[in-house]
Design an enzyme around this catalytic site. Structure first.
Site, PDB file in Angstrom:
ATOM      1  N   GLN A   1       1.829  -5.916  -3.285  1.00  0.00           N
ATOM      2  CA  GLN A   1       2.140  -6.011  -1.854  1.00  0.00           C
ATOM      3  C   GLN A   1       3.484  -5.333  -1.551  1.00  0.00           C
ATOM      4  O   GLN A   1       3.819  -4.367  -2.199  1.00  0.00           O
ATOM      5  CB  GLN A   1       2.147  -7.467  -1.371  1.00  0.00           C
ATOM      6  CG  GLN A   1       0.769  -8.111  -1.323  1.00  0.00           C
ATOM      7  CD  GLN A   1       0.461  -8.903  -2.558  1.00  0.00           C
ATOM      8  OE1 GLN A   1       1.338  -9.512  -3.147  1.00  0.00           O
ATOM      9  NE2 GLN A   1      -0.780  -8.888  -2.960  1.00  0.00           N
TER      10      GLN A   1
ATOM     11  N   GLY B   1      -4.313  -4.186  -4.507  1.00  0.00           N
ATOM     12  CA  GLY B   1      -5.256  -3.141  -4.879  1.00  0.00           C
ATOM     13  C   GLY B   1      -4.475  -1.882  -5.184  1.00  0.00           C
ATOM     14  O   GLY B   1      -3.974  -1.233  -4.277  1.00  0.00           O
ATOM     15  N   HIS B   2      -4.315  -1.577  -6.445  1.00  0.00           N
ATOM     16  CA  HIS B   2      -3.528  -0.404  -6.821  1.00  0.00           C
ATOM     17  C   HIS B   2      -4.468   0.727  -7.214  1.00  0.00           C
ATOM     18  O   HIS B   2      -5.232   0.613  -8.152  1.00  0.00           O
ATOM     19  CB  HIS B   2      -2.582  -0.739  -7.974  1.00  0.00           C
ATOM     20  CG  HIS B   2      -1.507  -1.692  -7.569  1.00  0.00           C
ATOM     21  ND1 HIS B   2      -0.656  -2.282  -8.461  1.00  0.00           N
ATOM     22  CD2 HIS B   2      -1.140  -2.150  -6.362  1.00  0.00           C
ATOM     23  CE1 HIS B   2       0.187  -3.062  -7.812  1.00  0.00           C
ATOM     24  NE2 HIS B   2      -0.099  -3.010  -6.533  1.00  0.00           N
TER      25      HIS B   2
ATOM     26  N   ASP C   1       0.814  -1.226   0.000  1.00  0.00           N
ATOM     27  CA  ASP C   1       0.000   0.000   0.000  1.00  0.00           C
ATOM     28  C   ASP C   1       0.842   1.267   0.000  1.00  0.00           C
ATOM     29  O   ASP C   1       0.434   2.300   0.523  1.00  0.00           O
ATOM     30  CB  ASP C   1      -0.944   0.038   1.224  1.00  0.00           C
ATOM     31  CG  ASP C   1      -1.728  -1.243   1.376  1.00  0.00           C
ATOM     32  OD1 ASP C   1      -2.284  -1.686   0.368  1.00  0.00           O
ATOM     33  OD2 ASP C   1      -1.780  -1.797   2.496  1.00  0.00           O
TER      34      ASP C   1
ATOM     35  N   LYS D   1       2.086   2.376  -5.044  1.00  0.00           N
ATOM     36  CA  LYS D   1       2.737   1.902  -6.277  1.00  0.00           C
ATOM     37  C   LYS D   1       1.920   2.274  -7.509  1.00  0.00           C
ATOM     38  O   LYS D   1       2.469   2.649  -8.538  1.00  0.00           O
ATOM     39  CB  LYS D   1       2.911   0.377  -6.228  1.00  0.00           C
ATOM     40  CG  LYS D   1       3.840  -0.080  -5.120  1.00  0.00           C
ATOM     41  CD  LYS D   1       3.958  -1.578  -5.052  1.00  0.00           C
ATOM     42  CE  LYS D   1       2.735  -2.285  -4.526  1.00  0.00           C
ATOM     43  NZ  LYS D   1       2.391  -1.962  -3.126  1.00  0.00           N
TER      44      LYS D   1
HETATM   45  P1  GDP Z   1      -0.543   0.530  -3.775  1.00  0.00           P
HETATM   46  O1  GDP Z   1      -1.217  -0.770  -3.552  1.00  0.00           O
HETATM   47  O2  GDP Z   1       0.885   0.502  -3.380  1.00  0.00           O
HETATM   48  O3  GDP Z   1      -0.754   1.080  -5.155  1.00  0.00           O
HETATM   49  O4  GDP Z   1      -1.199   1.539  -2.775  1.00  0.00           O
HETATM   50  P2  GDP Z   1      -2.753   1.831  -2.591  1.00  0.00           P
HETATM   51  O5  GDP Z   1      -3.344   2.157  -3.880  1.00  0.00           O
HETATM   52  O6  GDP Z   1      -3.405   0.808  -1.755  1.00  0.00           O
HETATM   53  O7  GDP Z   1      -2.699   3.085  -1.638  1.00  0.00           O
HETATM   54  C1  GDP Z   1      -2.203   4.218  -2.021  1.00  0.00           C
HETATM   55  C2  GDP Z   1      -3.222   5.279  -1.722  1.00  0.00           C
HETATM   56  O8  GDP Z   1      -2.553   6.446  -1.426  1.00  0.00           O
HETATM   57  C3  GDP Z   1      -4.116   5.599  -2.876  1.00  0.00           C
HETATM   58  O9  GDP Z   1      -5.383   5.978  -2.409  1.00  0.00           O
HETATM   59  C4  GDP Z   1      -3.415   6.769  -3.557  1.00  0.00           C
HETATM   60  O10 GDP Z   1      -4.258   7.616  -4.283  1.00  0.00           O
HETATM   61  C5  GDP Z   1      -2.850   7.459  -2.368  1.00  0.00           C
HETATM   62  N1  GDP Z   1      -1.587   8.163  -2.580  1.00  0.00           N
HETATM   63  C6  GDP Z   1      -0.543   7.823  -3.373  1.00  0.00           C
HETATM   64  N2  GDP Z   1       0.459   8.694  -3.222  1.00  0.00           N
HETATM   65  C7  GDP Z   1       0.037   9.617  -2.316  1.00  0.00           C
HETATM   66  C8  GDP Z   1       0.633  10.767  -1.719  1.00  0.00           C
HETATM   67  O11 GDP Z   1       1.770  11.127  -1.975  1.00  0.00           O
HETATM   68  N3  GDP Z   1      -0.124  11.436  -0.799  1.00  0.00           N
HETATM   69  C9  GDP Z   1      -1.380  11.062  -0.459  1.00  0.00           C
HETATM   70  N4  GDP Z   1      -2.040  11.779   0.442  1.00  0.00           N
HETATM   71  N5  GDP Z   1      -1.972   9.974  -1.002  1.00  0.00           N
HETATM   72  C10 GDP Z   1      -1.271   9.275  -1.906  1.00  0.00           C
END
Ligand code: GDP
Length: 439
Positions: free
Chosen positions: A236, A50-51, A23, A26
């Protein structure tokens, strides 16, 4: 206007992974890299990923389809290392189709192991049984998507693969595991799965996925031979790796960078860039050790809500804590990151001070490196903190130079401590909130 990434940033193969417990954001970074890519490959994980990508204020969550699908012209592969839920994939494809996304660019390997409907039921029943038998906290805290039971069948050489489902001559064999699964479900006090329901699901899965079946290896190597750029999209995070993570509270595949070679079929020597994504703090979903976790209470709850730390796939509240430099050093060492991206810097805006664990204290001893027996962390090591002055307004910065001075000082310290270059920071969820480091 040039984006924060340029084609020249990318070598033939970039592996991009989560450097913490998942999370890390990515999805957003892959989305930003996409314009310089010919192909994006998912090589491990499954529907438990879940991206989230936010484009023009619209939130899209991708689970199994590579994030590159949102960019016209990028070929997308789901390669053999992915544990595939065909029915979830069909739902995801329907959602994308409704949004006008061209899906002809998606190819799924016949070698992907399938998460059968009974795997999901078993996952939940086994977790519930662990909680009942060994008490709260004993369960792994899985996403309940059937990954673990599928991986067990894969390693047990009795798994079902997409090629089996799509070959009418082999389809009947896809039902072979039902009797044993039902016996276990009943012994765990769960409802068995009806054969007629399974049969109908198999027919539907086969019909829906047939158009996407194809060998991924020749497509990948074709792009490499033509000098194209490929991004291997990790799911992950490193600390959930089956080999190197906090076992047994881990996922059933290999989120560390090496998984891209085994699961994605990319030769080691083609990989020139390994990007680790880490938050400016830490989160973890599910059970398992988390040394820098905030004490439960108002601060932890307020932080989680303000940061929006709820699972993209499950909606579960994420455990939150300060940055763990010990864990990140471990991730840097094991994955050989050429670049780090620090995300969610803006979430720390307004904190009076910011902390990072530089070592742990365990049984009266100082640990400045992760022990290889990560179960030692279950004994609750005490983080040894370094405290930094807080900052305001990082979210408003439009370039690296505009970042508040305390942020720049913190980033400089991190780079020194981790021995790894921080090449970009993300200071908000929007595409535009991604700052490239000056030269
Ligand atoms: P992933 O699985 O690594 O892609 O991560 P997730 O999608 O589960 O969670 C990332 C969340 O953080 C998403 O809702 C993004 O829109 C949000 N996000 C990503 N980068 C940033 C950031 O720099 N600041 C904030 N506030 N939210 C972010």
């Amino acid at each position: 206007m040039p984006g924060p990434f340029h084609v020249g940033d990318l070598m033939p193969v970039t592996v991009l992974i989560g450097a913490q417990w998942g999370d890390e954001g990515k999805g957003k970074i892959i989305d930003a890299l996409a314009p310089g890519l010919q192909m994006v490959v998912r090589y491990q994980g499954g529907p438990n990923a879940g991206h989230t990508v936010i484009v023009g204020g619209k939130r899209t969550v991708l689970h199994q389809v590579p994030t590159g699908i949102l960019h016209p012209g990028i070929a997308c592969l789901i390669s053999p290392g992915v544990l595939l839920d065909p029915w979830e994939l069909l739902d995801e494809l329907a959602m994308l189709r409704e949004n006008g996304v061209d899906l002809e660019r998606l190819t799924v390997s016949p070698a992907c192991h399938l998460i059968m409907p009974w795997h999901r039921l078993l996952d939940r029943a086994r977790e519930a049984a662990l909680d009942r038998q060994a008490g709260p906290g004993a369960a792994i805290g899985t996403t309940g998507r059937g990954m673990g039971p599928c991986a067990m069948d894969k390693a047990g050489r009795r798994g079902v693969r997409l090629g089996d489902l799509l070959d009418p001559a082999r389809r009947a064999a896809c039902e072979a595991g039902l009797a044993a699964a039902n016996a276990e479900l009943e012994s765990l006090g769960a409802e068995p799965l009806a054969r007629a329901d399974l049969h109908a699901a198999l027919e539907r899965g086969a019909a829906g996925l047939a158009p996407h079946l194809g060998d991924t290896r020749p497509l990948l190597h074709g792009v490499l031979q033509r000098g194209g750029r490929v991004l291997m999209e990790g799911a992950q995070g490193m600390m959930l790796d089956l080999e190197w993570g906090t076992y047994p509270f881990v996922t059933s595949t290999h989120p560390s960078a090496g998984g891209a070679c085994t699961g994605g079929g990319v030769p080691l020597r083609e990989v020139d860039q390994v990007i680790g994504i880490g938050k400016a703090y830490c989160t973890r979903v599910g059970n398992g050790p988390f040394p820098t976790e905030f004490e439960p209470g108002a601060f932890a709850d307020g932080f989680r809500t303000a940061a929006g730390e709820f699972g993209a796939t499950t909606g579960r509240p994420r455990r939150c804590g300060w940055f763990d430099a010990v864990a990140m050093r471990y991730a840097c060492q094991l994955n050989g990151f050429t670049d780090l991206v620090l995300t969610k810097l803006d979430v720390l805006d307004g904190q009076p001070e910011v902390k990072a664990a530089v070592a742990y204290e365990l049984d009266g001893r100082r640990l400045s490196e992760m022990p290889e027996d990560l179960r030692l962390l279950e004994r609750g090591p005490r983080p040894i903190w370094r405290t930094f002055p807080g900052w305001q307004g990082s979210a408003d910065a439009r370039s690296w130079n505009e970042l508040p001075q305390p942020v720049l000082d913190y980033l400089a310290w991190l780079e020194e401590d981790l021995g790894t270059r921080i090449s970009w920071v993300s200071n908000g969820p929007e595409r535009s909130q991604l700052l490239r480091r000056n030269a």
